[in-house]
Design an enzyme around this catalytic site. Sequence first.
Site, PDB file in Angstrom:
ATOM      1  CB  THR A   1      38.959   6.371  33.543  1.00  0.00           C
ATOM      2  OG1 THR A   1      39.773   5.315  32.738  1.00  0.00           O
ATOM      3  CG2 THR A   1      37.483   6.105  32.194  1.00  0.00           C
TER       4      THR A   1
ATOM      5  N   GLY B   1      38.668   2.508  37.270  1.00  0.00           N
ATOM      6  CA  GLY B   1      39.324   0.797  37.041  1.00  0.00           C
ATOM      7  C   GLY B   1      37.698  -0.198  37.223  1.00  0.00           C
TER       8      GLY B   1
END
Length: 532
Positions: A354, A437
């Site tokens: 991400t 995560g």
Amino acid sequence: MADRPARNPRATRSVVHAPNGMVASSQPLASAAGLRILLQGGNAFDAAVATAAALTVVEPMQTGLGGDMFALLYNQKNKKVEALNGSGRAPQKATRDFYRSKGFSSMPERGILSITTPGTVDGWAEILEKHGTMTFAQVLAPAIEYAEKGFPVSEIISNQWKREEELLRATLAASETFLLDGRAPREGELFVNPRLAATLKAISAGGRDAFYKGEIARKIAAYMEEHGGLLTYDDLASHSSTWVEPVSVTYKGHRVYQLPPNGQGVVMLNILNIMEQFDLSSMLHNSADYVHVLAEATKLALADRDHFICDPAFSTIPLDQLLSKEYATARSQLISMDSVIKEAGPGLEMKSDTVYFTVVDKDRNAISFINSVFDGFGSGIVAGDTGIALQNRGSGFSLEEGHLNQLEPGKRPLHTIIPAMVTKDDQPFLSYGVMGGDMQTQGQVQVLLNLLEYGMNIQEAGEAPRMRYLDHELALESEFAGSVRYGLIEKGHKVVSLVDCFGGFQGILIDPKTGMLQGGSDPRKDGCAIGY
């Protein structure tokens, strides 16, 4: 490390101070892209889309047009925190029976059957339409320039890129798009992505429809059909983002906001509520007692996540109970200071890689933004010559019959990506996030407690050593003292040492007294905070 002539000589860098606008992201060129838009007169929301687009070019293993996004926004015009869920849904052909018939007992982690509808571009369009002042053509210009003319690859990104070489070599489209002669680009090497540049240009000219209903959608759908995928043109054409009501809790005179499910933001708030039940002022920062309580609170909150968090359009989630102080009190009583909880289960009964960045502008509009393709390069599938790596968010579903997060057509999966925003006296105080995560929930709590409980500045709070609870293991960064490790082992923790699993922080704090901006950026990433 160098001896810095500062109050904290061990810090890696100073807080970035600025009076007008600021961007903090995981890659300097992306921060510069957002700053360019601010200097051109754009607001925080315009600059956010420019930053997000630039990151799809310069940090492609973490984010891209084939991924999803979430954002929390504070617009001074309406004086409230708004939340945008820009996550995609399972293809209409994706059923539990289909995967079971193919021999799957759980969702595939990678590959063409892990793909869900990309939500990123529609989310960008929603932000520009509702809160922006610029066009796609204006805000995508820096990203197009980086893709077309090339950019030198930065250090940490080059390492993460190299780890995915085998995945990218597996298909011709991925290899041709993201590798140079079969290898990842090296640090400092110029990387050009003409295929992605062409796709960005098409979006620049045609907006969201160019992606979801035009030639790009047709190319994605054709590639899926040719290679046995489930995503169709109709899945793309029918996609839409959702403006949702954010969820929040209070902590020490501040209100902390997250997006509601299908994201895991509730987990962060749950951990924070449990931590509030303990006298942290009596615990030294990163002492064995403090890390123990944090790990146990995380264990309890993650148990609730795995049981409850799903698409609320398909199932009822007891959010009010999960976020109540009474529930946090009850959960906190399960924590012993001398031993670990062996098996944590959900606390209620019922009848899931991400980039993160943040922008604040001269008017103190603020946006907390996260964009992701999940694992490195997502599914590993690149849709033909589009330059788009498609996410593997389908792996966030369960194939367990009756599970709240069970795969169903058109359903959003459990999502790990969560931006955060904190207000004080109904004004934005802190816009921040920690990517990585389930480290996102744990990291956000640690950063916030570093600020509010232990008096650190925004840079110190983001770079202080972190712990991460990982399924019966407790990972600690190398800075933790041996005595702390031993104390945790005595309590029953299985302590391990890991690298590159503790997330990446970016944050902007608005000083309530002066109104000035303070930025921090994680040394665990290549990025920086920059203002003017």
